[in-house]
Design an enzyme around this catalytic site. Structure first.
Site, PDB file in Angstrom:
ATOM      1  N   ILE A 162       0.837  -1.204   0.000  1.00  0.00           N
ATOM      2  CA  ILE A 162       0.000   0.000   0.000  1.00  0.00           C
ATOM      3  C   ILE A 162       0.873   1.255   0.000  1.00  0.00           C
ATOM      4  O   ILE A 162       0.660   2.181  -0.790  1.00  0.00           O
ATOM      5  CB  ILE A 162      -0.971   0.009   1.202  1.00  0.00           C
ATOM      6  CG1 ILE A 162      -1.937  -1.174   1.118  1.00  0.00           C
ATOM      7  CG2 ILE A 162      -1.752   1.321   1.258  1.00  0.00           C
ATOM      8  CD1 ILE A 162      -2.760  -1.394   2.383  1.00  0.00           C
ATOM      9  N   ILE A 241      -4.191   5.602   7.452  1.00  0.00           N
ATOM     10  CA  ILE A 241      -5.007   4.653   6.686  1.00  0.00           C
ATOM     11  C   ILE A 241      -4.673   3.221   7.114  1.00  0.00           C
ATOM     12  O   ILE A 241      -4.938   2.273   6.370  1.00  0.00           O
ATOM     13  CB  ILE A 241      -4.810   4.827   5.162  1.00  0.00           C
ATOM     14  CG1 ILE A 241      -3.324   4.723   4.772  1.00  0.00           C
ATOM     15  CG2 ILE A 241      -5.392   6.160   4.704  1.00  0.00           C
ATOM     16  CD1 ILE A 241      -3.086   4.684   3.261  1.00  0.00           C
ATOM     17  N   SER A 242      -4.103   3.084   8.325  1.00  0.00           N
ATOM     18  CA  SER A 242      -3.713   1.745   8.782  1.00  0.00           C
ATOM     19  C   SER A 242      -4.726   1.213   9.804  1.00  0.00           C
ATOM     20  O   SER A 242      -5.724   0.608   9.421  1.00  0.00           O
ATOM     21  CB  SER A 242      -2.292   1.770   9.342  1.00  0.00           C
ATOM     22  OG  SER A 242      -2.154   2.728  10.378  1.00  0.00           O
ATOM     23  N   ARG A 243      -4.473   1.448  11.078  1.00  0.00           N
ATOM     24  CA  ARG A 243      -5.388   1.082  12.155  1.00  0.00           C
ATOM     25  C   ARG A 243      -5.388   2.197  13.192  1.00  0.00           C
ATOM     26  O   ARG A 243      -4.375   2.843  13.434  1.00  0.00           O
ATOM     27  CB  ARG A 243      -4.955  -0.237  12.817  1.00  0.00           C
ATOM     28  CG  ARG A 243      -5.236  -1.484  11.989  1.00  0.00           C
ATOM     29  CD  ARG A 243      -6.734  -1.748  11.875  1.00  0.00           C
ATOM     30  NE  ARG A 243      -7.045  -3.011  11.214  1.00  0.00           N
ATOM     31  CZ  ARG A 243      -7.277  -3.134   9.915  1.00  0.00           C
ATOM     32  NH1 ARG A 243      -7.196  -2.067   9.125  1.00  0.00           N
ATOM     33  NH2 ARG A 243      -7.592  -4.318   9.395  1.00  0.00           N
ATOM     34  N   ASP A 267      -8.818   7.655   8.335  1.00  0.00           N
ATOM     35  CA  ASP A 267      -9.833   6.719   7.859  1.00  0.00           C
ATOM     36  C   ASP A 267     -10.111   5.652   8.912  1.00  0.00           C
ATOM     37  O   ASP A 267     -11.022   4.856   8.750  1.00  0.00           O
ATOM     38  CB  ASP A 267      -9.391   6.056   6.549  1.00  0.00           C
ATOM     39  CG  ASP A 267     -10.488   5.179   5.953  1.00  0.00           C
ATOM     40  OD1 ASP A 267     -11.654   5.636   5.924  1.00  0.00           O
ATOM     41  OD2 ASP A 267     -10.196   4.036   5.540  1.00  0.00           O
ATOM     42  N   GLU A 272     -14.163   1.999  16.516  1.00  0.00           N
ATOM     43  CA  GLU A 272     -14.910   2.454  15.339  1.00  0.00           C
ATOM     44  C   GLU A 272     -16.361   2.030  15.471  1.00  0.00           C
ATOM     45  O   GLU A 272     -16.609   0.830  15.634  1.00  0.00           O
ATOM     46  CB  GLU A 272     -14.316   1.850  14.056  1.00  0.00           C
ATOM     47  CG  GLU A 272     -12.944   2.402  13.736  1.00  0.00           C
ATOM     48  CD  GLU A 272     -12.264   1.733  12.564  1.00  0.00           C
ATOM     49  OE1 GLU A 272     -11.212   2.223  12.126  1.00  0.00           O
ATOM     50  OE2 GLU A 272     -12.793   0.690  12.097  1.00  0.00           O
ATOM     51  N   HIS A 291     -13.705   4.276   7.925  1.00  0.00           N
ATOM     52  CA  HIS A 291     -12.916   3.109   7.526  1.00  0.00           C
ATOM     53  C   HIS A 291     -13.363   2.591   6.151  1.00  0.00           C
ATOM     54  O   HIS A 291     -13.847   1.470   6.002  1.00  0.00           O
ATOM     55  CB  HIS A 291     -13.029   1.997   8.581  1.00  0.00           C
ATOM     56  CG  HIS A 291     -11.885   1.021   8.516  1.00  0.00           C
ATOM     57  ND1 HIS A 291     -11.449   0.306   9.606  1.00  0.00           N
ATOM     58  CD2 HIS A 291     -11.084   0.639   7.486  1.00  0.00           C
ATOM     59  CE1 HIS A 291     -10.431  -0.475   9.252  1.00  0.00           C
ATOM     60  NE2 HIS A 291     -10.200  -0.284   7.969  1.00  0.00           N
ATOM     61  N   ILE A 292     -13.155   3.433   5.149  1.00  0.00           N
ATOM     62  CA  ILE A 292     -13.635   3.133   3.794  1.00  0.00           C
ATOM     63  C   ILE A 292     -12.500   2.890   2.803  1.00  0.00           C
ATOM     64  O   ILE A 292     -12.687   2.987   1.597  1.00  0.00           O
ATOM     65  CB  ILE A 292     -14.543   4.275   3.267  1.00  0.00           C
ATOM     66  CG1 ILE A 292     -13.837   5.634   3.363  1.00  0.00           C
ATOM     67  CG2 ILE A 292     -15.863   4.287   4.028  1.00  0.00           C
ATOM     68  CD1 ILE A 292     -14.596   6.784   2.693  1.00  0.00           C
ATOM     69  N   GLY A 293     -11.309   2.543   3.348  1.00  0.00           N
ATOM     70  CA  GLY A 293     -10.161   2.329   2.473  1.00  0.00           C
ATOM     71  C   GLY A 293     -10.410   1.330   1.357  1.00  0.00           C
ATOM     72  O   GLY A 293      -9.947   1.515   0.234  1.00  0.00           O
TER      73      GLY A 293
END
Length: 327
Positions: A162, A241-243, A267, A272, A291-293
């Site tokens: 990524i 964009i990880s966790r 994200d 969440e 969380h829409i990666g």
């Protein structure tokens, strides 16, 4: 092959709030007999013998010791997505069960959302949209300004598949690209013109945008805290964009409130969604997406297909394309 001959796959449900999407269930049905958690719990004695695999979609169903003990013929857990921090790999392995993930399907859409968050934060798109549509807006202020992405310095923490794709996209913006990774990736850095920072601190001090693209594990838990935020430029933006747990969120709240950094774009959060009274939700220098990666029509189908390929490989005794091993 008749349905009764197909290997059983356990899923949480089909449709609804948390179930497998119906089009993905249709893909699974081509190769497996679908058994929902409700069906399994209603008839454990019969269903437990049929289930050879579990398809984990959006971190569900929950895999615990009790479930594993009740599935004597289970051979593989196919995770839809690359992150497996919700799975206890050592415990699962102790039952002789393999775990797979889907790294190929997630790389491009996740890199896209990283770039989208960077651009949206830099140019204050969310605020701008609110101003443009507000019934209270009488004019557009000439001093309402963002910052440029083009020719800025991007620091990527985690140069896996990524991170590498983020770097390729950043090249198109003529960005200076820095990266920090456990291991130097000379081939990748040469391909994208990136510069390796052996110390993460060096990257933090130089970057206009810092993007987190690491797996969550004990080493990366709260990787970015008060100290690391303090090393960043006051004009810098942090993108995750990880966790969510890779960032110390309390420290981030403080840094954003006190303008230690310019902004953040996330994200992912922990948990969440965030509690509705969480202080991060009250700040105007942050963008948070749900969380829409990998939340694209194409990606979720590719993830399901990749998971199916992995699970069938295990069941058929073939080489496994994307097996995840406990550390």
């Amino acid at each position: 092959m008749a349905e009764e001959e197909l290997p059983g796959v356990l899923i949480l449900d089909i449709g609804g709030t948390h179930g497998v999407l119906e089009n993905l269930a249709a893909l699974l049905k081509k190769h497996f007999r679908l058994i929902t958690m409700k069906e399994f719990l209603q008839n454990k004695k019969e269903m437990s013998k049929k289930i050879q695999s579990i398809f984990v979609f959006e971190c569900r169903p929950t895999i615990d010791r009790e479930l594993l003990e009740s599935l004597p013929n289970l051979k593989v857990i196919g995770n839809s997505g690359v992150g497996v921090d919700h799975l206890d790999l050592k415990m699962i392995s102790s039952f002789g069960v393999k775990v797979t993930n889907t790294p190929h399907a997630v790389a491009d859409p996740t890199a896209d959302i990283g770039m989208a968050l960077m651009l949206a934060s830099a140019r204050r798109l969310v605020e701008g949209c609110q101003i443009a549509v507000s019934p209270d807006t009488k004019y557009f202020a000439v001093d309402w300004l963002g910052v440029e992405v083009t020719r800025a310095t991007l620091g990527i923490i985690g140069m896996g598949s990524i991170g590498y794709r983020v770097a390729w996209r950043a090249r198109a913006f003529d960005m200076r690209i820095l990266y920090h990774n456990r291991n130097r990736r000379k081939e990748e850095e040469e391909a994208v013109g990136a510069h390796y920072c052996e110390k993460m601190e060096d990257l933090l001090q130089q970057s206009d945008f810092v993007m987190l693209v690491v797996n969550l594990n004990p080493e990366t838990h709260k990787l970015i805290g008060k100290k690391e935020l303090g090393l960043m430029k006051p004009t810098a933006t942090l993108i995750n964009i990880s966790r969510g747990a890779v960032i110390d969120q309390d420290a981030l709240v403080e840094a954003l409130q006190n303008k230690v950094i310019r902004a953040a774009a996330l994200d992912v959060t922990y948990p969440e969604p965030l509690p509705r009274d969480h202080p991060l939700l009250k700040l105007n220098n942050i963008i948070i997406t749900p969380h829409i990666g990998t939340a694209t029509v194409q990606a979720i189908c590719m993830m399901a297909e990749e998971a199916i390929t992995n699970m069938l490989a295990v069941l058929n005794g073939q080489p496994i394309p994307s097996e995840v091993f406990p550390k």
